[in-house]
Design a protein around this motif. Structure first.
Motif, PDB file in Angstrom:
ATOM      1  N   THR A  83       0.845  -1.203   0.000  1.00  0.00           N
ATOM      2  CA  THR A  83       0.000   0.000   0.000  1.00  0.00           C
ATOM      3  C   THR A  83       0.871   1.239   0.000  1.00  0.00           C
ATOM      4  O   THR A  83       1.734   1.390   0.857  1.00  0.00           O
ATOM      5  CB  THR A  83      -0.886   0.009   1.268  1.00  0.00           C
ATOM      6  N   ASP A  84       0.608   2.147  -0.952  1.00  0.00           N
ATOM      7  CA  ASP A  84       1.343   3.402  -0.973  1.00  0.00           C
ATOM      8  C   ASP A  84       0.504   4.454  -0.245  1.00  0.00           C
ATOM      9  O   ASP A  84      -0.302   5.160  -0.840  1.00  0.00           O
ATOM     10  CB  ASP A  84       1.602   3.814  -2.426  1.00  0.00           C
ATOM     11  N   ALA A  85       0.680   4.509   1.095  1.00  0.00           N
ATOM     12  CA  ALA A  85      -0.158   5.367   1.932  1.00  0.00           C
ATOM     13  C   ALA A  85      -0.082   6.823   1.488  1.00  0.00           C
ATOM     14  O   ALA A  85      -1.052   7.560   1.550  1.00  0.00           O
ATOM     15  CB  ALA A  85       0.238   5.231   3.389  1.00  0.00           C
ATOM     16  N   GLY A  86       1.084   7.222   0.992  1.00  0.00           N
ATOM     17  CA  GLY A  86       1.284   8.603   0.596  1.00  0.00           C
ATOM     18  C   GLY A  86       0.428   9.015  -0.598  1.00  0.00           C
ATOM     19  O   GLY A  86       0.263  10.200  -0.872  1.00  0.00           O
ATOM     20  N   ALA A  87      -0.115   8.024  -1.322  1.00  0.00           N
ATOM     21  CA  ALA A  87      -0.871   8.333  -2.533  1.00  0.00           C
ATOM     22  C   ALA A  87      -2.278   8.840  -2.224  1.00  0.00           C
ATOM     23  O   ALA A  87      -2.934   9.381  -3.100  1.00  0.00           O
ATOM     24  CB  ALA A  87      -0.962   7.100  -3.399  1.00  0.00           C
ATOM     25  N   TYR A  88      -2.733   8.692  -0.984  1.00  0.00           N
ATOM     26  CA  TYR A  88      -4.117   9.061  -0.678  1.00  0.00           C
ATOM     27  C   TYR A  88      -4.232  10.477  -0.138  1.00  0.00           C
ATOM     28  O   TYR A  88      -3.390  10.925   0.633  1.00  0.00           O
ATOM     29  CB  TYR A  88      -4.687   8.073   0.345  1.00  0.00           C
ATOM     30  N   LYS A  89      -5.309  11.147  -0.534  1.00  0.00           N
ATOM     31  CA  LYS A  89      -5.521  12.527  -0.079  1.00  0.00           C
ATOM     32  C   LYS A  89      -6.567  12.639   1.019  1.00  0.00           C
ATOM     33  O   LYS A  89      -6.581  13.589   1.789  1.00  0.00           O
ATOM     34  CB  LYS A  89      -5.990  13.392  -1.270  1.00  0.00           C
ATOM     35  N   ASN A  90      -7.467  11.677   1.076  1.00  0.00           N
ATOM     36  CA  ASN A  90      -8.611  11.790   1.988  1.00  0.00           C
ATOM     37  C   ASN A  90      -8.630  10.765   3.104  1.00  0.00           C
ATOM     38  O   ASN A  90      -9.515  10.785   3.954  1.00  0.00           O
ATOM     39  CB  ASN A  90      -9.910  11.657   1.192  1.00  0.00           C
ATOM     40  N   ILE A  91      -7.690   9.827   3.050  1.00  0.00           N
ATOM     41  CA  ILE A  91      -7.619   8.808   4.106  1.00  0.00           C
ATOM     42  C   ILE A  91      -6.155   8.606   4.486  1.00  0.00           C
ATOM     43  O   ILE A  91      -5.251   8.938   3.718  1.00  0.00           O
ATOM     44  CB  ILE A  91      -8.214   7.444   3.647  1.00  0.00           C
ATOM     45  N   LEU A  92      -5.957   8.071   5.699  1.00  0.00           N
ATOM     46  CA  LEU A  92      -4.620   7.675   6.134  1.00  0.00           C
ATOM     47  C   LEU A  92      -4.645   6.167   6.303  1.00  0.00           C
ATOM     48  O   LEU A  92      -5.606   5.621   6.851  1.00  0.00           O
ATOM     49  CB  LEU A  92      -4.274   8.322   7.480  1.00  0.00           C
ATOM     50  N   VAL A  93      -3.593   5.520   5.811  1.00  0.00           N
ATOM     51  CA  VAL A  93      -3.524   4.069   5.941  1.00  0.00           C
ATOM     52  C   VAL A  93      -2.247   3.721   6.688  1.00  0.00           C
ATOM     53  O   VAL A  93      -1.172   4.214   6.343  1.00  0.00           O
ATOM     54  CB  VAL A  93      -3.512   3.384   4.564  1.00  0.00           C
TER      55      VAL A  93
END
Ligand code: CAA
Length: 261
Positions: free
Chosen positions: A1-11
């Protein structure tokens, strides 16, 4: 999972086989726009595919799990666009995730927020949690399962009252009526959800997946079909190493070590 790719959620990896997904539009009380839901679908699908993950926790902020679909995004929508684009259709992907999903709900879980919580397999709530389907106040009705899943959970009368009047129910009421599994002490709901996830992640994952499938079948099938489906899955599990290990460990008075095979 590339967590940095998301703008609206944190993984993040919460340890012990649990993926933690935090809805992260705090200023909008985590209103669920299309982009957020697309990200949530991607993140849950990635966790579903990841062999190191055994359970997923979805949470929001202290004040809001999610205050519903993003009203500002949809206010100018027209019927043809909504219909042709199957508006909200992509939300149902969450209910096709095979691994268990636990919702850790604090604050508002309204409209699409309540519906998202109900798409999860287990709901734990903080004492300040508030559930409701206020769509009637916006001139519409629930559109992501509220009228169906709420009624399965609460029965007709209370569901009708919630959906027709737009009134919310407290965490205690939600517990009393079976919408959630329990209320957790203030401040502890995410930690507790991760603990439940970690407990599940330690079991044999073939059996976990079968268990989720079997419970979910009870919402779709007539009893005789559901019982048959359960029995077939139960019988099939005798083809797994985890069954030999689990029953062998019991007979030998030791702890089972599941290999998910
Ligand atoms: N969509 C878009 N923005 C939202 C939102 C939503 N569902 N809920 C809250 N926000 C925004 C507010 O507009 C506000 O933004 P600004 O600061 O830019 O004005 C910010 O979040 C904070 O909200 P409030 O100032 O309203 O906070 P509050 O504490 O006074 O009230 C609340 C909290 C009672 C939850 C109130 O925000 C509210 O009623 N929200 C809407 C709830 C709702 O109707 N949900 C159903 C949506 S429809 C739906 O979900 C359809 C479906 O079935 C999928």
């Amino acid at each position: 999972t590339d967590a940095g790719a998301y703008k609206n959620i944190l993984v993040s990896a919460a340890g012990n086989g649990v993926t933690l997904i935090t809805l992260n539009r705090p200023k909008a009380l985590n209103a669920l726009n299309s982009e957020l839901f697309t990200e949530l679908n991607e993140a849950t699908a990635a966790a579903d595919e990841d062999p190191s993950v055994g359970a997923i926790v979805i949470t929001g902020s202290e004040k809001a799990f999610a205050a519903g679909a993003d009203i500002k995004e949809m206010r100018n929508k027209e019927f043809a666009e909504a219909y042709k684009g199957n508006f909200l259709g992509h939300w149902t992907k969450i209910s096709q995730i095979r691994k268990p999903i636990i919702a850790a709900v604090s604050g508002y879980a309204l409209g699409g927020g309540c519906e998202l919580a109900m798409m999860c397999d287990i709901i734990l709530a903080a004492p300040n949690a508030n559930f409701g389907q206020p769509e009637i106040n916006l001139g519409v009705i629930p559109g992501a399962g509220g009228s169906q899943r709420l009624t399965h959970a609460l029965g007709k009368s209370l569901s009708m009252e919630i959906v027709l009047t737009g009134k919310n129910v407290t965490a205690d009421d939600a517990e009393r009526h079976g919408l959630i599994s329990r209320v957790v002490r203030e401040g502890d709901v995410v930690e507790e959800a991760i603990k439940v996830g970690a407990t599940i992640a330690k079991k044999g994952q073939v059996a976990v997946q079968a268990a989720k499938e079997a419970v979910n079948a009870s919402f779709e099938l007539p009893l005789a079909e559901g019982l048959r489906f359960e029995r077939r899955l139960f019988q099939a599990l005798f083809a797994t190493k985890d069954q030999k290990e689990g029953m062998g460990a019991f007979a030998e008075k030791r702890k089972a070590k599941f290999t998910n095979e």
